[in-house]
Design an enzyme around this catalytic site. Structure first.
Site, mmCIF file in Angstrom:
data_model
loop_
_atom_site.group_PDB
_atom_site.id
_atom_site.type_symbol
_atom_site.label_atom_id
_atom_site.label_comp_id
_atom_site.label_asym_id
_atom_site.label_seq_id
_atom_site.Cartn_x
_atom_site.Cartn_y
_atom_site.Cartn_z
ATOM 1 N N LYS A 256 47.094 7.611 -64.207
ATOM 2 C CA LYS A 256 47.523 7.210 -62.866
ATOM 3 C C LYS A 256 47.087 8.235 -61.807
ATOM 4 O O LYS A 256 46.704 7.870 -60.692
ATOM 5 C CB LYS A 256 49.032 7.024 -62.829
ATOM 6 C CG LYS A 256 49.556 6.003 -63.837
ATOM 7 C CD LYS A 256 49.016 4.627 -63.590
ATOM 8 C CE LYS A 256 49.641 3.600 -64.513
ATOM 9 N NZ LYS A 256 49.125 2.259 -64.275
ATOM 10 N N SER B 194 54.387 -4.457 -62.092
ATOM 11 C CA SER B 194 54.918 -4.305 -63.446
ATOM 12 C C SER B 194 55.789 -5.506 -63.811
ATOM 13 O O SER B 194 56.303 -6.217 -62.943
ATOM 14 C CB SER B 194 55.702 -3.008 -63.578
ATOM 15 O OG SER B 194 56.677 -2.958 -62.590
ATOM 16 N N TYR C 51 55.742 13.590 -69.926
ATOM 17 C CA TYR C 51 55.698 12.156 -70.262
ATOM 18 C C TYR C 51 54.586 11.391 -69.548
ATOM 19 O O TYR C 51 54.395 11.557 -68.326
ATOM 20 C CB TYR C 51 57.043 11.504 -69.914
ATOM 21 C CG TYR C 51 57.230 10.176 -70.620
ATOM 22 C CD1 TYR C 51 57.732 10.133 -71.916
ATOM 23 C CD2 TYR C 51 56.862 8.973 -70.022
ATOM 24 C CE1 TYR C 51 57.871 8.935 -72.594
ATOM 25 C CE2 TYR C 51 56.999 7.774 -70.688
ATOM 26 C CZ TYR C 51 57.513 7.756 -71.972
ATOM 27 O OH TYR C 51 57.654 6.570 -72.638
ATOM 28 N N ARG D 68 57.378 7.633 -65.386
ATOM 29 C CA ARG D 68 56.835 8.187 -64.141
ATOM 30 C C ARG D 68 57.993 8.404 -63.166
ATOM 31 O O ARG D 68 58.940 7.628 -63.151
ATOM 32 C CB ARG D 68 55.845 7.210 -63.506
ATOM 33 C CG ARG D 68 54.557 7.046 -64.248
ATOM 34 C CD ARG D 68 53.578 6.185 -63.462
ATOM 35 N NE ARG D 68 54.033 4.816 -63.287
ATOM 36 C CZ ARG D 68 54.565 4.327 -62.174
ATOM 37 N NH1 ARG D 68 54.712 5.101 -61.095
ATOM 38 N NH2 ARG D 68 54.953 3.081 -62.105
ATOM 39 N N HIS E 26 44.180 -0.968 -59.904
ATOM 40 C CA HIS E 26 45.188 -1.106 -60.960
ATOM 41 C C HIS E 26 45.031 -2.508 -61.567
ATOM 42 O O HIS E 26 45.867 -3.381 -61.354
ATOM 43 C CB HIS E 26 46.574 -0.914 -60.326
ATOM 44 C CG HIS E 26 47.681 -0.788 -61.318
ATOM 45 N ND1 HIS E 26 48.993 -1.043 -60.989
ATOM 46 C CD2 HIS E 26 47.691 -0.440 -62.621
ATOM 47 C CE1 HIS E 26 49.755 -0.849 -62.049
ATOM 48 N NE2 HIS E 26 48.999 -0.487 -63.047
ATOM 49 N N ARG F 275 56.775 3.826 -75.438
ATOM 50 C CA ARG F 275 55.336 3.546 -75.335
ATOM 51 C C ARG F 275 54.601 3.746 -76.648
ATOM 52 O O ARG F 275 55.003 4.549 -77.478
ATOM 53 C CB ARG F 275 54.714 4.510 -74.309
ATOM 54 C CG ARG F 275 55.229 4.347 -72.888
ATOM 55 C CD ARG F 275 54.503 3.260 -72.173
ATOM 56 N NE ARG F 275 55.141 2.901 -70.914
ATOM 57 C CZ ARG F 275 54.570 2.136 -70.000
ATOM 58 N NH1 ARG F 275 53.373 1.644 -70.186
ATOM 59 N NH2 ARG F 275 55.211 1.814 -68.901
ATOM 60 N N ASP G 217 44.638 -1.934 -67.827
ATOM 61 C CA ASP G 217 45.410 -1.303 -66.751
ATOM 62 C C ASP G 217 44.594 -0.913 -65.518
ATOM 63 O O ASP G 217 45.075 -1.069 -64.413
ATOM 64 C CB ASP G 217 46.104 -0.046 -67.320
ATOM 65 C CG ASP G 217 47.242 0.444 -66.433
ATOM 66 O OD1 ASP G 217 47.931 -0.402 -65.843
ATOM 67 O OD2 ASP G 217 47.432 1.665 -66.323
ATOM 68 N N CYS H 70 54.884 -8.312 -65.202
ATOM 69 C CA CYS H 70 54.258 -9.626 -65.011
ATOM 70 C C CYS H 70 53.360 -9.992 -66.194
ATOM 71 O O CYS H 70 52.607 -10.965 -66.128
ATOM 72 C CB CYS H 70 53.440 -9.646 -63.727
ATOM 73 S SG CYS H 70 54.456 -9.653 -62.240
#
Ligand code: O2Y
Ligand code: MN
Length: 598
Positions: free
Chosen positions: A221, A263, A212, A72, A241, A380, A288, A265
């Site tokens: 998102k 992110s 991407y 992103r 989120h 990914r 997510d 975590c």
């Protein structure tokens, strides 16, 4: 061209964009297996995709992106509102008129030499009253096959849509082909020409120049968070989120928990956790995003709007997250991992050595024992949720699952205890508004300190974040039955002692904290008041079999007033970014915290 629908608004919208983008062909995607096979064969033939070994990874494909198109792009992501202050200080802003002028110029002729795919998709189970329908136009066949994994996609969506409204999502990789021009493996535009633009007032998404992930799979998102967060504010629900998991205790009672973390975590790990305490199980609803609405019974219900996981591959292993690993055993799209000589995949942290001759994400040949990077750190997998070994039986329930608890947390080596509970919904909203992770200067090239990521929504809130805090407050005020609101907790798996030793083992042992949270929701365990909220009694967190000592537990649950006074100063700095838009209820919570610490 077969339109697959009689929806005049949709047909007109597609025709208008065909005139602008001038594709060679238009294909309405029906979502069928035949169509998917056709696209895969076409991408293999063109050299964009490599089919993985059918025995080792059935129905799975390998891609390498352009090295400039790997994640992103936050500084190319825009919230386009008439007034800049409505996008707020945490978003990149442009006016809708100016952005549309810029992008119309770019979109003109942008699909020459390519096919426009019309991709109808549902975010959420088809027909659920929490779900929403979008239609993406894209010139990327990779986007089509990825959207088929990540959403419910195809003709069935158009049947549910009928004459109804949809969220229009416009996407082009921004690389038209001149007659006879050979295509590249991963077409895209240079970074400064990429635009990921959102128009919340008109519920539109215009994305240009990237193929991407979150830049191109617009249901995720762009729609499910940025546009949906604005829709949720205007319509009185929540687009968050958050992962969603179902936790079952030894007596067979299940409670559902939603959780937001910045992110890095371990969000996907928590969603698919294998409890270390006997008799407890975790099932996965989503990893997510959560959309939540009040049901007729006054309870908050959540759906996972997605149908797949777009997970980070590196460091996913049998040890860290076997359920994520086995979600990609088949039917998976891998991007920017390593391709082994026997046509399988490899990435750093997979748990075994990289075979000699593996092709790296940069298309170089790996030499065994060398220090070459094989997978990109943001490599990914796009895997079907239905292939997850721990998928929850209710994950596709159109009614959603009832949420008993909401968790926030970040990476906080000091100050923040292992777990504490909010005293009220407003206090929980305050806790969400100050979520953050401690970063070292080297990690992100910025000043060291706590990087605030309120509600883990920093890059995903489609409007002024202070107004989003206000929306959370208003959800608590308007709740049909306040007694049925989820309890809110903060967790911190990342506490260290003064020597830098982790105090808590994490991973499956986080179930011990989830068990306390479960018991709090059930009312079967007491908590103790502290200046920051309600803490567990040390004996109520089961540490049997762990190397965690009673002294460690004392440290893990300690509230150091001096550290918290410093935290209050940092929270004031964080709130100051939003000026007088911070809701009064949150300033009151901050004042209460300060008073409690005096
Ligand atoms: O780099 C991307 O495009 C993907 S970002 C992402 C993917 C899946 C889940 N979460 C995220 C995120 O950035 O929060
Ligand atoms: Mn995410």
């Amino acid at each position: 061209m077969t339109t697959l629908t009689k929806n005049q608004k949709l047909i007109q919208w597609v025709n208008d964009w065909v005139k602008v983008m001038q594709p060679d062909n238009v294909v309405w995607c029906d979502g069928s297996e035949e169509e998917n096979n056709r696209l895969n064969e076409m991408m293999v033939a063109s050299g964009m995709a490599i089919k993985l070994d059918e025995k080792k990874r059935p129905n799975s494909f390998y891609y390498q992106s352009d090295p400039s198109d790997v994640a992103r792009v936050e500084n190319r992501t825009f919230i386009c509102t008439e007034k800049e202050e409505d996008a707020g200080p945490t978003n990149y802003w442009e006016s809708p008129a100016k952005m549309k002028e810029i992008l119309l110029a770019k979109y003109t002729g942008c699909m020459k030499g390519r096919t426009m795919y019309v991709i109808p998709f549902s975010m959420g189970p088809l027909g659920s009253n929490i779900a929403q329908i979008g239609v993406e136009i894209s010139d990327s066949p990779y986007v089509v096959t990825s959207m088929r994994i990540m959403t419910r996609m195809g003709k069935a969506v158009l049947d549910v849509l009928g004459d109804g409204d949809f969220v229009p999502c416009v996407h082009s990789v921004g690389a038209p082909l001149a007659p006879g021009q050979k295509d590249v493996k991963w077409p895209c535009a240079p970074i400064e020409e990429k635009y990921i633009s959102h128009f919340p007032a008109t519920k539109e998404i215009w994305s240009y120049g990237s193929g991407y992930g979150g830049n191109a799979l617009l249901g995720k998102k762009c729609f499910a968070l940025r546009i949906a967060s604005y829709m949720a504010k205007t319509e009185g629900w929540l687009a968050e989120h958050m992962l969603i998991l179902g936790l079952t205790n030894p007596a067979g009672v299940t409670k559902y928990i939603a959780a937001a973390f910045p992110s890095a975590c371990g969000k996907t790990n928590l969603a698919m956790l294998i409890p270390s305490i006997p008799g407890w199980t975790v099932k996965t609803v989503g990893d997510d995003i959560a959309w939540m609405k009040f049901g007729k019974d006054g309870q908050l219900y959540a759906i996972n709007p997605e149908a797949g996981f777009f997970g980070v591959a590196p460091f996913t292993s049998e040890q860290t997250n076997p359920n994520a690993l086995h979600s990609c055993d088949k039917d998976t799209i891998f991007t920017n991992v390593g391709l082994t000589p026997d046509k399988n995949v490899w990435w750093e942290g997979i748990g075994y050595d990289c075979p000699d001759g593996t092709i790296t994400w940069k298309n170089e040949v790996y030499k065994a024992g060398s220090d070459m990077q094989v997978a990109h750190p943001n490599a990914r997998f796009a895997a079907k949720a239905s292939n997850c070994p721990t998928i929850d039986p209710k994950w596709e329930d159109p009614a959603g699952v009832p949420i008993s608890a909401i968790l926030f947390g970040g990476r906080r080596p000091s100050t923040v205890p292992l777990v504490y509970e909010a005293r009220s919904w407003n206090h929980g909203t305050f806790i969400g508004s100050v979520v953050g992770s401690e970063v070292t200067a080297a990690a992100i090239g910025l000043a060291a300190g706590v990087r605030r990521d309120p509600f883990a929504m920093l890059p995903f809130c489609g409007y002024n974040m202070a107004d989003y805090f206000g929306h959370w407050i208003s959800i608590g005020e308007k709740a049909p039955d306040k007694a049925k609101l989820p309890k809110i907790f903060n967790v911190n798996w990342f506490r260290k002692d003064e020597n830098g030793r982790w105090l808590w083992p994490g991973y499956g042992d986080n179930s011990r904290v989830l068990a306390w949270i479960f018991n709090r929701c059930e009312g079967s365990v007491e908590a103790v008041e502290s200046p920051i909220g309600l803490l567990p009694k040390a004996q109520d967190i089961d540490i049997s079999g762990l190397s965690v000592t009673p002294a460690d537990m004392t440290e893990l649950l300690k509230v150091d007033k001096n550290l918290w006074k410093a935290e209050v100063d940092l929270i004031k700095e964080h709130y100051a970014r939003f000026g007088n838009r911070i809701p009064a209820a949150l300033n009151a919570e901050l004042a209460t915290l300060e008073k409690n610490l005096a």
